[in-house]
Design a protein around this motif. Sequence first.
Motif, PDB file in Angstrom:
ATOM      1  N   PRO A 320      -7.230  -0.391   0.705  1.00 60.81           N
ATOM      2  CA  PRO A 320      -6.597   0.651   1.503  1.00 60.81           C
ATOM      3  C   PRO A 320      -5.355   0.123   2.211  1.00 60.81           C
ATOM      4  O   PRO A 320      -5.168  -1.080   2.339  1.00 60.81           O
ATOM      5  CB  PRO A 320      -7.677   1.025   2.519  1.00 60.81           C
ATOM      6  CG  PRO A 320      -8.571  -0.134   2.575  1.00 60.81           C
ATOM      7  CD  PRO A 320      -8.522  -0.798   1.250  1.00 60.81           C
ATOM      8  N   ARG A 321      -4.514   1.053   2.661  1.00 59.43           N
ATOM      9  CA  ARG A 321      -3.301   0.659   3.378  1.00 59.43           C
ATOM     10  C   ARG A 321      -3.671   0.022   4.700  1.00 59.43           C
ATOM     11  O   ARG A 321      -4.695   0.345   5.305  1.00 59.43           O
ATOM     12  CB  ARG A 321      -2.421   1.884   3.626  1.00 59.43           C
ATOM     13  CG  ARG A 321      -1.797   2.438   2.379  1.00 59.43           C
ATOM     14  CD  ARG A 321      -0.485   1.724   2.051  1.00 59.43           C
ATOM     15  NE  ARG A 321      -0.258   1.721   0.607  1.00 59.43           N
ATOM     16  CZ  ARG A 321       0.452   0.790  -0.039  1.00 59.43           C
ATOM     17  NH1 ARG A 321       0.963  -0.225   0.622  1.00 59.43           N
ATOM     18  NH2 ARG A 321       0.633   0.858  -1.330  1.00 59.43           N
ATOM     19  N   ARG A 322      -2.798  -0.836   5.165  1.00 57.46           N
ATOM     20  CA  ARG A 322      -3.024  -1.531   6.423  1.00 57.46           C
ATOM     21  C   ARG A 322      -3.294  -0.543   7.563  1.00 57.46           C
ATOM     22  O   ARG A 322      -4.206  -0.730   8.364  1.00 57.46           O
ATOM     23  CB  ARG A 322      -1.757  -2.329   6.741  1.00 57.46           C
ATOM     24  CG  ARG A 322      -1.985  -3.416   7.722  1.00 57.46           C
ATOM     25  CD  ARG A 322      -2.185  -4.738   7.011  1.00 57.46           C
ATOM     26  NE  ARG A 322      -2.924  -5.651   7.849  1.00 57.46           N
ATOM     27  CZ  ARG A 322      -3.831  -6.503   7.402  1.00 57.46           C
ATOM     28  NH1 ARG A 322      -4.141  -6.521   6.132  1.00 57.46           N
ATOM     29  NH2 ARG A 322      -4.445  -7.309   8.201  1.00 57.46           N
ATOM     30  N   VAL A 323      -2.499   0.502   7.599  1.00 57.68           N
ATOM     31  CA  VAL A 323      -2.586   1.423   8.722  1.00 57.68           C
ATOM     32  C   VAL A 323      -3.936   2.141   8.731  1.00 57.68           C
ATOM     33  O   VAL A 323      -4.497   2.415   9.795  1.00 57.68           O
ATOM     34  CB  VAL A 323      -1.383   2.402   8.701  1.00 57.68           C
ATOM     35  CG1 VAL A 323      -1.422   3.282   7.476  1.00 57.68           C
ATOM     36  CG2 VAL A 323      -1.316   3.226   9.949  1.00 57.68           C
ATOM     37  N   GLU A 324      -4.494   2.385   7.561  1.00 50.12           N
ATOM     38  CA  GLU A 324      -5.811   3.036   7.508  1.00 50.12           C
ATOM     39  C   GLU A 324      -6.881   2.107   8.065  1.00 50.12           C
ATOM     40  O   GLU A 324      -7.851   2.545   8.670  1.00 50.12           O
ATOM     41  CB  GLU A 324      -6.174   3.395   6.070  1.00 50.12           C
ATOM     42  CG  GLU A 324      -5.309   4.482   5.452  1.00 50.12           C
ATOM     43  CD  GLU A 324      -5.509   4.550   3.947  1.00 50.12           C
ATOM     44  OE1 GLU A 324      -6.630   4.308   3.466  1.00 50.12           O
ATOM     45  OE2 GLU A 324      -4.514   4.834   3.245  1.00 50.12           O
ATOM     46  N   MET A 325      -6.701   0.823   7.816  1.00 52.33           N
ATOM     47  CA  MET A 325      -7.712  -0.133   8.255  1.00 52.33           C
ATOM     48  C   MET A 325      -7.812  -0.211   9.769  1.00 52.33           C
ATOM     49  O   MET A 325      -8.845  -0.587  10.311  1.00 52.33           O
ATOM     50  CB  MET A 325      -7.378  -1.531   7.742  1.00 52.33           C
ATOM     51  CG  MET A 325      -7.674  -1.731   6.289  1.00 52.33           C
ATOM     52  SD  MET A 325      -6.779  -3.152   5.700  1.00 52.33           S
ATOM     53  CE  MET A 325      -7.287  -4.380   6.893  1.00 52.33           C
ATOM     54  N   LYS A 326      -6.718   0.115  10.454  1.00 60.22           N
ATOM     55  CA  LYS A 326      -6.704  -0.044  11.902  1.00 60.22           C
ATOM     56  C   LYS A 326      -7.722   0.866  12.584  1.00 60.22           C
ATOM     57  O   LYS A 326      -8.294   0.495  13.605  1.00 60.22           O
ATOM     58  CB  LYS A 326      -5.301   0.251  12.453  1.00 60.22           C
ATOM     59  CG  LYS A 326      -4.231  -0.651  11.910  1.00 60.22           C
ATOM     60  CD  LYS A 326      -4.379  -2.066  12.403  1.00 60.22           C
ATOM     61  CE  LYS A 326      -3.265  -2.940  11.862  1.00 60.22           C
ATOM     62  NZ  LYS A 326      -3.526  -4.344  12.072  1.00 60.22           N
ATOM     63  N   GLY A 327      -7.922   2.070  12.034  1.00 60.43           N
ATOM     64  CA  GLY A 327      -8.788   2.981  12.750  1.00 60.43           C
ATOM     65  C   GLY A 327     -10.014   3.429  11.979  1.00 60.43           C
ATOM     66  O   GLY A 327     -10.815   4.209  12.480  1.00 60.43           O
ATOM     67  N   ASP A 328     -10.170   2.922  10.743  1.00 61.70           N
ATOM     68  CA  ASP A 328     -11.237   3.465   9.910  1.00 61.70           C
ATOM     69  C   ASP A 328     -12.150   2.334   9.455  1.00 61.70           C
ATOM     70  O   ASP A 328     -11.729   1.434   8.727  1.00 61.70           O
ATOM     71  CB  ASP A 328     -10.611   4.174   8.699  1.00 61.70           C
ATOM     72  CG  ASP A 328     -11.660   4.761   7.789  1.00 61.70           C
ATOM     73  OD1 ASP A 328     -12.804   4.945   8.251  1.00 61.70           O
ATOM     74  OD2 ASP A 328     -11.349   5.032   6.618  1.00 61.70           O
ATOM     75  N   MET A 329     -13.396   2.413   9.890  1.00 60.99           N
ATOM     76  CA  MET A 329     -14.346   1.346   9.583  1.00 60.99           C
ATOM     77  C   MET A 329     -14.528   1.191   8.077  1.00 60.99           C
ATOM     78  O   MET A 329     -14.564   0.079   7.544  1.00 60.99           O
ATOM     79  CB  MET A 329     -15.685   1.682  10.250  1.00 60.99           C
ATOM     80  CG  MET A 329     -16.673   0.554  10.219  1.00 60.99           C
ATOM     81  SD  MET A 329     -16.029  -0.831  11.148  1.00 60.99           S
ATOM     82  CE  MET A 329     -16.866  -2.157  10.370  1.00 60.99           C
ATOM     83  N   GLU A 330     -14.645   2.330   7.392  1.00 60.05           N
ATOM     84  CA  GLU A 330     -14.929   2.248   5.959  1.00 60.05           C
ATOM     85  C   GLU A 330     -13.778   1.565   5.213  1.00 60.05           C
ATOM     86  O   GLU A 330     -13.999   0.754   4.305  1.00 60.05           O
ATOM     87  CB  GLU A 330     -15.152   3.654   5.400  1.00 60.05           C
ATOM     88  CG  GLU A 330     -15.879   3.594   4.079  1.00 60.05           C
ATOM     89  CD  GLU A 330     -16.207   4.973   3.534  1.00 60.05           C
ATOM     90  OE1 GLU A 330     -16.578   5.054   2.372  1.00 60.05           O
ATOM     91  OE2 GLU A 330     -16.072   5.957   4.277  1.00 60.05           O
ATOM     92  N   SER A 331     -12.544   1.855   5.620  1.00 59.67           N
ATOM     93  CA  SER A 331     -11.395   1.201   4.997  1.00 59.67           C
ATOM     94  C   SER A 331     -11.436  -0.293   5.231  1.00 59.67           C
ATOM     95  O   SER A 331     -11.122  -1.084   4.336  1.00 59.67           O
ATOM     96  CB  SER A 331     -10.095   1.759   5.573  1.00 59.67           C
ATOM     97  OG  SER A 331      -9.968   3.105   5.249  1.00 59.67           O
ATOM     98  N   LEU A 332     -11.849  -0.665   6.426  1.00 60.21           N
ATOM     99  CA  LEU A 332     -11.923  -2.091   6.743  1.00 60.21           C
ATOM    100  C   LEU A 332     -12.948  -2.782   5.847  1.00 60.21           C
ATOM    101  O   LEU A 332     -12.727  -3.876   5.331  1.00 60.21           O
ATOM    102  CB  LEU A 332     -12.292  -2.264   8.218  1.00 60.21           C
ATOM    103  CG  LEU A 332     -12.118  -3.669   8.781  1.00 60.21           C
ATOM    104  CD1 LEU A 332     -10.652  -4.065   8.756  1.00 60.21           C
ATOM    105  CD2 LEU A 332     -12.658  -3.748  10.181  1.00 60.21           C
ATOM    106  N   ILE A 333     -14.085  -2.100   5.638  1.00 61.96           N
ATOM    107  CA  ILE A 333     -15.129  -2.684   4.777  1.00 61.96           C
ATOM    108  C   ILE A 333     -14.617  -2.799   3.345  1.00 61.96           C
ATOM    109  O   ILE A 333     -14.773  -3.833   2.695  1.00 61.96           O
ATOM    110  CB  ILE A 333     -16.413  -1.822   4.824  1.00 61.96           C
ATOM    111  CG1 ILE A 333     -16.996  -1.838   6.227  1.00 61.96           C
ATOM    112  CG2 ILE A 333     -17.424  -2.317   3.807  1.00 61.96           C
ATOM    113  CD1 ILE A 333     -18.106  -0.845   6.437  1.00 61.96           C
ATOM    114  N   HIS A 334     -13.981  -1.726   2.879  1.00 62.46           N
ATOM    115  CA  HIS A 334     -13.426  -1.773   1.524  1.00 62.46           C
ATOM    116  C   HIS A 334     -12.464  -2.940   1.373  1.00 62.46           C
ATOM    117  O   HIS A 334     -12.494  -3.680   0.398  1.00 62.46           O
ATOM    118  CB  HIS A 334     -12.680  -0.466   1.218  1.00 62.46           C
ATOM    119  CG  HIS A 334     -13.583   0.608   0.736  1.00 62.46           C
ATOM    120  ND1 HIS A 334     -13.475   1.908   1.170  1.00 62.46           N
ATOM    121  CD2 HIS A 334     -14.620   0.589  -0.122  1.00 62.46           C
ATOM    122  CE1 HIS A 334     -14.408   2.637   0.589  1.00 62.46           C
ATOM    123  NE2 HIS A 334     -15.123   1.864  -0.196  1.00 62.46           N
TER     124      HIS A 334
END
Lengths: 417, 243
Positions: A320-334
């Motif tokens: 995922p894009r960096r910006v999505e990772m900042k606020g989205d747990m699932e993106s961070l896990i992905h």
Amino acid sequence: MSEIQNFTLNFGPQHPAAHGVLRLILELDGEVVQKADPHIGLLHRGTEKLAESKPFNQSIGYMDRLDYCSMMCNEHAYVMAIEKMLGVQIPERAQYIRVMFDEITRIMNHLMWLGAHGLDIGAMTVFLYCFREREDLIDAYEAVSGSRMHATYYRPGGVARDLPDSLPKYAPSKFRSKRNIDLLNEARSGSLLDFLQDFTDRFTKCVDEYETLLTDNRIWKQRTVNIGVVTPERAKALGFTGPCLRGSGVVWDLRKHQPYDIYDRLDFDIPVGVNGDCYSRYLVRIEELRQSNRIIRQCITWLRANPGPVLVADHKIVPPRRVEMKGDMESLIHHFKLMTEGYTVPVGETYAAVEAPKGEFGIWLVSDGANKPYRLKCRAPGFVHLSALDEMVRGHMLADVVAVIGTLDIVFGEVDR
Amino acid sequence: MSAVSTEAAAPLSKMATLAAHLEATFGARLTRLAALDQELAYEVVPTDLIAVCTVLRDDPRFAFESAIDVSGIDYLSYGHQEWDTHDATSTGFGRGVVGQDSVFVPPEPRARRFAVAYHLLSYANNQRLRLRCYCDTAEPPTVPSVVAVWPSANWFEREAFDLFGILFQEHPDLRRLLTDYGFIGHPFRKDFPLSGHVEVRYDAEQGRVVYEPVSIEPRVLVPRVIRDDNRYDAALTAGRSGN
């Protein structure tokens, strides 16, 4: 006279006309070649074995380093093989971008080839001309990927990012006048597509310039006509592909016959040679420069009109894009899973091939369901062409060996892998 | 993976025709292997290889004029994973150097370890075919050479001999191709460590390049894991296409 024997000559691996690290053991009768035994492997890095020890995405960069004159085409075959296994359909815009960069790569490769081949057999100026235009295309590589050669731009699922709206510009320096800087920056003032549009407008005339130097040049023809003749039947049996096959008069191009991405929607011609000699292969490649230019123009027109995604949105494959990772747990896990482990590819095997500038570049990929390839085999066109060198140079003069090596367009990154 | 579905239909039927011809001509000599859509793969035993390949080349229905690729494969560690995640993992994977084996040793020897894959291309019919031939005996693995059928196989077979140690019977010139002069071992075998056995450096005292045992300790940064991914389960994804 009976004491006179054949003598053996070592050619390379540090000979400038050996195109890298080719070592040839030539058996000569006077100046006539009786046998040529190429010794290769001096650049063998075990790319295929290295790829087996890494997650799929980490090997994209290795592909650039195979045929380091046509970087993105190698990546294309590799990511295509993975996409086939995963069953991923990539966005249309990504397909157009890939095709456009494949053709940019083709022009880059053929310019490199033309310049080096010219130097090998005595034409100095053409090298300077070729590298002048090649520089612009390397800038295009840099604009999309940040790297001038080893781009790692294609990803399973599309391309790393969309085309940029602006290009880096030349800064003032004491070595260039303001006027020259402005002239250089003029084409770079718009987006990448504007820059490429400007390039394609200029490029046909540039090809004309190369041709004025070579096509009717008496010395060039003496060095290339009837040298290294390969009949169509023999070319097929020897596994020739690409310009070497077409130079022998076989109408075969994967872009037409087994189209991948959006090649079937584009309008271009396949040049075919007649005699199967070095000169035919030269003419084929020159015409391919013009045809690639046509393809790039069509891609530019389409890309201007059709914005859209360039990567699939499936975060099981694409981080995922960096910006999505900042606020989205699932993106961070992905992101974490993709970076630490990568994705697994279903059990099976596939063979994916693209029409690289040198011929068919294929990837045979075997997966046992793991996050790393079980077996990766790169089918390099240069490897096959070089294996036919012995047959092509027998009976020719020593100087013609250089012309034949040049015409085969071999690059040791892919021959040795 | 073809872009336009209307076009995908045509080569598929062409492929089915080829498959029918193959099975009618060769019968039990070819065994169909699972393959992706648009790809066709068969297994052939070494004793039939040359006969089958000659027909594949000469019969106009097949007309496979070119062996576009010949490559070896070692199935020793197929399906092996470095980190078992099948049950919920209570142990992590240590990425440090300690305790890692450089070489995979299988629990029991594999009967069919080495194979050679042939990717054939027909320019006339615009078709591809993959043949797989498992090698005869365990050591040295042998398979007949197809150089007499397709000259392009010459260097491919030399490469497979060099990297996997597969012997190609009646190959005209079976020498090492890619590895160093005097190299020992077959580096692409799965029981050959990634870092190799020897390293070279220039020795100033002796005034020449010397070979020494490797000083690199093997280390796996990303473990090899196999996950049972439901997305690739045919039964579950029957009604779905794409990813």
